[in-house]
Motif scaffolding. Structure first.
Motif, PDB file in Angstrom:
ATOM      1  N   THR A  62     -15.809 -12.870  14.303  1.00  0.00           N
ATOM      2  CA  THR A  62     -15.146 -11.589  14.129  1.00  0.00           C
ATOM      3  C   THR A  62     -16.106 -10.482  14.533  1.00  0.00           C
ATOM      4  O   THR A  62     -17.248 -10.757  14.936  1.00  0.00           O
ATOM      5  N   ARG A 106      -8.350  -2.939  12.802  1.00  0.00           N
ATOM      6  CA  ARG A 106      -7.115  -3.599  12.360  1.00  0.00           C
ATOM      7  C   ARG A 106      -6.840  -3.436  10.871  1.00  0.00           C
ATOM      8  O   ARG A 106      -5.733  -3.639  10.417  1.00  0.00           O
ATOM      9  N   CYS A 116      -0.588  -8.869  -6.035  1.00  0.00           N
ATOM     10  CA  CYS A 116      -0.981  -7.465  -5.827  1.00  0.00           C
ATOM     11  C   CYS A 116      -0.042  -6.485  -6.507  1.00  0.00           C
ATOM     12  O   CYS A 116      -0.345  -5.289  -6.561  1.00  0.00           O
ATOM     13  N   ARG A 126     -11.196 -16.599   9.401  1.00  0.00           N
ATOM     14  CA  ARG A 126     -11.378 -15.162   9.681  1.00  0.00           C
ATOM     15  C   ARG A 126     -10.121 -14.351   9.405  1.00  0.00           C
ATOM     16  O   ARG A 126     -10.182 -13.130   9.288  1.00  0.00           O
ATOM     17  N   LEU A 170       2.473 -16.005   0.936  1.00  0.00           N
ATOM     18  CA  LEU A 170       1.121 -15.833   0.373  1.00  0.00           C
ATOM     19  C   LEU A 170       0.948 -16.859  -0.733  1.00  0.00           C
ATOM     20  O   LEU A 170       1.693 -16.820  -1.722  1.00  0.00           O
ATOM     21  N   MET A 206      -2.299 -17.050   3.871  1.00  0.00           N
ATOM     22  CA  MET A 206      -1.442 -15.890   4.042  1.00  0.00           C
ATOM     23  C   MET A 206      -0.892 -15.807   5.460  1.00  0.00           C
ATOM     24  O   MET A 206      -1.609 -16.051   6.416  1.00  0.00           O
ATOM     25  N   GLY A 261      -0.241 -13.101   7.502  1.00  0.00           N
ATOM     26  CA  GLY A 261      -0.582 -11.677   7.496  1.00  0.00           C
ATOM     27  C   GLY A 261       0.503 -10.794   8.089  1.00  0.00           C
ATOM     28  O   GLY A 261       0.847  -9.746   7.543  1.00  0.00           O
ATOM     29  N   GLN A 262       1.079 -11.252   9.203  1.00  0.00           N
ATOM     30  CA  GLN A 262       2.083 -10.405   9.862  1.00  0.00           C
ATOM     31  C   GLN A 262       3.347 -10.266   9.027  1.00  0.00           C
ATOM     32  O   GLN A 262       3.978  -9.207   8.991  1.00  0.00           O
ATOM     33  N   ALA A 302      -4.150  -2.642   0.865  1.00  0.00           N
ATOM     34  CA  ALA A 302      -4.182  -3.920   1.594  1.00  0.00           C
ATOM     35  C   ALA A 302      -4.674  -3.730   3.022  1.00  0.00           C
ATOM     36  O   ALA A 302      -5.417  -4.556   3.548  1.00  0.00           O
ATOM     37  N   ASN A 303      -4.241  -2.646   3.646  1.00  0.00           N
ATOM     38  CA  ASN A 303      -4.574  -2.427   5.049  1.00  0.00           C
ATOM     39  C   ASN A 303      -4.302  -0.945   5.363  1.00  0.00           C
ATOM     40  O   ASN A 303      -3.244  -0.430   5.027  1.00  0.00           O
ATOM     41  N   ARG A 305      -3.545   0.404   8.035  1.00  0.00           N
ATOM     42  CA  ARG A 305      -2.383   0.586   8.917  1.00  0.00           C
ATOM     43  C   ARG A 305      -1.072   0.561   8.124  1.00  0.00           C
ATOM     44  O   ARG A 305      -0.076   1.137   8.544  1.00  0.00           O
ATOM     45  N   ASN A 350      -9.290  -5.302  -0.022  1.00  0.00           N
ATOM     46  CA  ASN A 350      -8.107  -5.532  -0.858  1.00  0.00           C
ATOM     47  C   ASN A 350      -8.540  -6.228  -2.149  1.00  0.00           C
ATOM     48  O   ASN A 350      -8.968  -7.382  -2.111  1.00  0.00           O
ATOM     49  N   GLY A 376       3.089  -7.565  -2.918  1.00  0.00           N
ATOM     50  CA  GLY A 376       2.245  -8.726  -2.643  1.00  0.00           C
ATOM     51  C   GLY A 376       2.945 -10.051  -2.837  1.00  0.00           C
ATOM     52  O   GLY A 376       4.181 -10.136  -2.792  1.00  0.00           O
ATOM     53  N   GLY A 377       2.130 -11.072  -3.073  1.00  0.00           N
ATOM     54  CA  GLY A 377       2.588 -12.462  -3.151  1.00  0.00           C
ATOM     55  C   GLY A 377       3.690 -12.634  -4.175  1.00  0.00           C
ATOM     56  O   GLY A 377       3.752 -11.958  -5.184  1.00  0.00           O
TER      57      GLY A 377
HETATM   58  N1  ACO Z   1     -11.576 -11.045  13.738  1.00  0.00           N
HETATM   59  C1  ACO Z   1     -11.257 -11.086  15.049  1.00  0.00           C
HETATM   60  N2  ACO Z   1     -10.060 -11.497  15.479  1.00  0.00           N
HETATM   61  C2  ACO Z   1      -9.149 -11.873  14.568  1.00  0.00           C
HETATM   62  C3  ACO Z   1      -9.426 -11.841  13.188  1.00  0.00           C
HETATM   63  C4  ACO Z   1     -10.692 -11.424  12.787  1.00  0.00           C
HETATM   64  N3  ACO Z   1     -11.058 -11.354  11.485  1.00  0.00           N
HETATM   65  N4  ACO Z   1      -8.329 -12.270  12.520  1.00  0.00           N
HETATM   66  C5  ACO Z   1      -7.397 -12.548  13.437  1.00  0.00           C
HETATM   67  N5  ACO Z   1      -7.880 -12.312  14.672  1.00  0.00           N
HETATM   68  C6  ACO Z   1      -7.239 -12.501  15.965  1.00  0.00           C
HETATM   69  C7  ACO Z   1      -6.106 -13.499  15.877  1.00  0.00           C
HETATM   70  O1  ACO Z   1      -6.579 -14.835  16.007  1.00  0.00           O
HETATM   71  C8  ACO Z   1      -5.252 -13.087  17.037  1.00  0.00           C
HETATM   72  O2  ACO Z   1      -5.808 -13.614  18.228  1.00  0.00           O
HETATM   73  P1  ACO Z   1      -4.854 -14.228  19.352  1.00  0.00           P
HETATM   74  O3  ACO Z   1      -3.998 -13.088  19.812  1.00  0.00           O
HETATM   75  O4  ACO Z   1      -5.822 -14.716  20.378  1.00  0.00           O
HETATM   76  O5  ACO Z   1      -4.056 -15.315  18.678  1.00  0.00           O
HETATM   77  C9  ACO Z   1      -5.420 -11.575  17.087  1.00  0.00           C
HETATM   78  O6  ACO Z   1      -6.623 -11.291  16.355  1.00  0.00           O
HETATM   79  C10 ACO Z   1      -4.280 -10.824  16.435  1.00  0.00           C
HETATM   80  O7  ACO Z   1      -3.992 -11.448  15.183  1.00  0.00           O
HETATM   81  P2  ACO Z   1      -2.856 -10.910  14.239  1.00  0.00           P
HETATM   82  O8  ACO Z   1      -2.712 -11.830  13.084  1.00  0.00           O
HETATM   83  O9  ACO Z   1      -1.652 -10.607  15.078  1.00  0.00           O
HETATM   84  O10 ACO Z   1      -3.543  -9.535  13.771  1.00  0.00           O
HETATM   85  P3  ACO Z   1      -2.874  -8.355  13.014  1.00  0.00           P
HETATM   86  O11 ACO Z   1      -2.986  -7.150  13.814  1.00  0.00           O
HETATM   87  O12 ACO Z   1      -1.518  -8.741  12.464  1.00  0.00           O
HETATM   88  O13 ACO Z   1      -3.846  -8.181  11.774  1.00  0.00           O
HETATM   89  C11 ACO Z   1      -4.003  -8.654   9.428  1.00  0.00           C
HETATM   90  C12 ACO Z   1      -3.999  -9.232  10.849  1.00  0.00           C
HETATM   91  C13 ACO Z   1      -5.150  -7.690   9.306  1.00  0.00           C
HETATM   92  C14 ACO Z   1      -4.142  -9.797   8.447  1.00  0.00           C
HETATM   93  C15 ACO Z   1      -2.668  -7.899   9.196  1.00  0.00           C
HETATM   94  O14 ACO Z   1      -1.578  -8.699   9.560  1.00  0.00           O
HETATM   95  C16 ACO Z   1      -2.490  -7.490   7.769  1.00  0.00           C
HETATM   96  O15 ACO Z   1      -3.253  -6.700   7.223  1.00  0.00           O
HETATM   97  N6  ACO Z   1      -1.450  -7.966   7.113  1.00  0.00           N
HETATM   98  C17 ACO Z   1      -1.188  -7.621   5.726  1.00  0.00           C
HETATM   99  C18 ACO Z   1      -2.021  -8.498   4.881  1.00  0.00           C
HETATM  100  C19 ACO Z   1      -1.939  -8.131   3.452  1.00  0.00           C
HETATM  101  O16 ACO Z   1      -1.595  -7.029   3.100  1.00  0.00           O
HETATM  102  N7  ACO Z   1      -2.279  -9.097   2.636  1.00  0.00           N
HETATM  103  C20 ACO Z   1      -2.444  -8.914   1.282  1.00  0.00           C
HETATM  104  C21 ACO Z   1      -1.224  -8.964   0.485  1.00  0.00           C
HETATM  105  S1  ACO Z   1      -1.731  -8.709  -1.080  1.00  0.00           S
HETATM  106  C22 ACO Z   1      -1.544 -10.056  -2.125  1.00  0.00           C
HETATM  107  O17 ACO Z   1      -0.506 -10.246  -2.684  1.00  0.00           O
HETATM  108  C23 ACO Z   1      -2.762 -10.969  -2.334  1.00  0.00           C
END
Ligand code: ACO
Length: 316
Positions: A31, A39, A115, A154, A194, A206, A208-209, A245-246, A248, A273, A304-305
C-alpha cells in the motif's frame, strides 16, 4: 409538569498511546501513504498494546465522562458498553467497568451493533430514562479492533484503529437540552457484507464497496427522515457527527444533503475507523474544546455491520 427526557451530561474519551502511521503500514502490506490518504482520509491510527483491553480503554473514558458530568460512580444506574470486540464473551465488558469504577448500583451489559453500537446504546439508555427506570446511565463505545485484523489484508488493515468514547446520559425535564428523536434500523439479510465470526479466532472481513454504497444512501435518508419529522431542514442542524469510516463517505453525505462539509466534524486522519467508539470520541473532542453551544441542534449518525444504522437528533 414537563415530560421526562434525557440529556448528555458529560463526555470522555481514551486512546492508546501507540501510533501506527500509513508510512509504517507500507512496510507491512502493498500500500502507500498516498493511496490511503486519498481513498480514506486516514493518516494514522492508534493501536492498543497486547495487554491493553477494550475494558481498559472503556474505564479510562468512563472516568473522564463521570468527572465531566460532576457525578460519582455511585450515581450510575446502568452501564452499557457498545462493542464488537469485548475482552471476553463472559463476563461482559460493562461488568469489568463497573468493578473498576465501584459503580455498585449499576446494572451492566454489553450491546453489539458494530459501528451503530453507540447509537443503539444511546437509544436504549434514553428509553430507560424516559420510562423512569434510571436517572444516570454511562454509555461507552470501546473497541480493540487491531486484534481482529488480518495484517496481510490491505483492504481492511489500513482502515481501523482502537479507542473508547463515553457519555453520561442524565434525566432532563427540558426539551431545550435533550435527546429529541431517534431513527434506527437493521437489515439482517445483508449480514454477509461485514463479518467477524469469532473474536480472537478469526479476522474481520468486509465488502468495502458495498458498505460504502450502503452508507452514502442510508445516512442521508435517515437524516432527512429525522429532520422532516421534527419540522427542521438540514441547514438548521449545526453539527453532523457521523461515524468515522471514510472521509469520502462524509463528503458524499454532505453533498447529497447540499450542506457545507464544515458541518461534519472529522478526526479520521488521526484515529481511522474506531467503530462504536468513533462518534463519542469526536463528540468529546468538540465538547472539550467548547465548540458545542447550548441549544445547538446536533445529529449523530452511525452505520455498519449487521447491517445496522441509527441517527439521533439532539438539542445540546
Ligand atoms: N492500498 C493500495 N491499494 C489498495 C488498497 C490499499 N490499502 N486496498 C485496495 N486497493 C486496491 C484494490 O486492490 C483495487 O485494485 P484493482 O483495481 O487492481 O483491483 C483498487 O485499490 C481499488 O479498490 P476498491 O476496493 O475499489 O477501492 P475503494 O475506492 O472502494 O476503497 C475502501 C476501498 C477504502 C475500503 C472503501 O470501499 C471504503 O471505505 N468502504 C467503506 C468501508 C467502511 O466504511 N467500513 C467500515 C464499516 S464500519 C463497521 O461496521 C465495522
Amino acid at each position: 409538569m414537563n415530560q421526562i427526557t434525557s440529556k448528555i451530561a458529560g463526555t470522555g474519551s481514551a486512546l492508546p498511546k501507540t501510533i501506527l502511521t500509513n508510512k509504517e503500514l507500507e512496510t507491512l502490506v502493498d500500500t502507500s501513504d498516498a493511496w490511503i490518504q486519498e481513498r480514506t482520509g486516514i493518516k494514522e491510527r492508534r493501536i492498543a498494546k497486547n495487554q491493553e483491553n477494550t475494558s481498559d480503554l472503556a474505564i479510562a473514558a468512563a472516568q473522564k465522562a463521570l468527572k465531566n458530568a460532576n457525578l460519582s460512580a455511585n450515581d450510575i444506574d446502568f452501564i452499557i458498553v457498545a462493542t464488537f470486540t469485548p475482552d471476553s464473551i463472559m463476563p461482559n465488558t460493562a461488568c469489568l467497568v463497573q468493578a473498576a469504577l465501584h459503580a455498585d448500583h449499576a446494572v451492566c451489559f454489553d450491546l453489539n451493533a458494530a459501528c451503530s453500537g453507540f447509537l443503539f446504546a444511546l437509544q436504549t439508555a434514553h428509553a430507560y430514562i424516559c420510562s423512569g427506570l434510571a436517572r444516570h446511565i454511562l454509555i461507552i463505545g470501546s473497541e480493540n479492533i487491531s486484534k481482529t485484523l488480518n495484517w496481510n489484508d490491505r483492504k481492511t488493515c489500513i482502515l481501523f484503529g482502537d479507542g473508547a468514547g463515553a457519555v453520561v446520559l442524565s434525566i432532563s425535564d427540558s426539551s431545550k437540552h435533550a435527546l429529541l428523536d431517534f431513527e434506527t434500523g437493521s437489515d439482517g439479510t445483508r449480514s454477509n457484507v461485514l463479518t467477524l465470526s469469532g473474536f480472537q479466532k478469526s479476522f474481520l472481513q468486509m465488502d468495502g464497496q458495498e458498505v460504502f454504497k450502503f452508507a452514502v444512501r442510508k445516512v442521508p435518508e435517515i437524516i432527512l427522515t429525522l429532520t422532516q419529522r421534527n419540522h427542521l431542514c438540514p441547514e438548521e442542524i449545526d453539527w453532523y457527527f457521523l461515524h468515522q469510516a471514510n472521509a469520502r463517505i462524509l463528503t458524499s453525505v454532505a453533498k447529497r444533503l447540499s450542506l457545507p462539509l464544515d458541518k461534519f466534524p472529522s478526526n479520521l486522519s488521526s484515529y481511522g475507523n474506531t467503530s462504536a467508539a468513533s462518534i463519542p470520541i469526536l463528540l468529546d473532542e468538540y465538547h472539550n474544546s467548547h465548540k458545542l453551544l447550548p441549544g445547538q441542534k446536533i445529529i449523530l449518525s452511525g452505520f455498519g455491520g449487521g447491517l445496522t444504522w441509527g441517527s439521533c437528533l439532539i438539542s445540546w
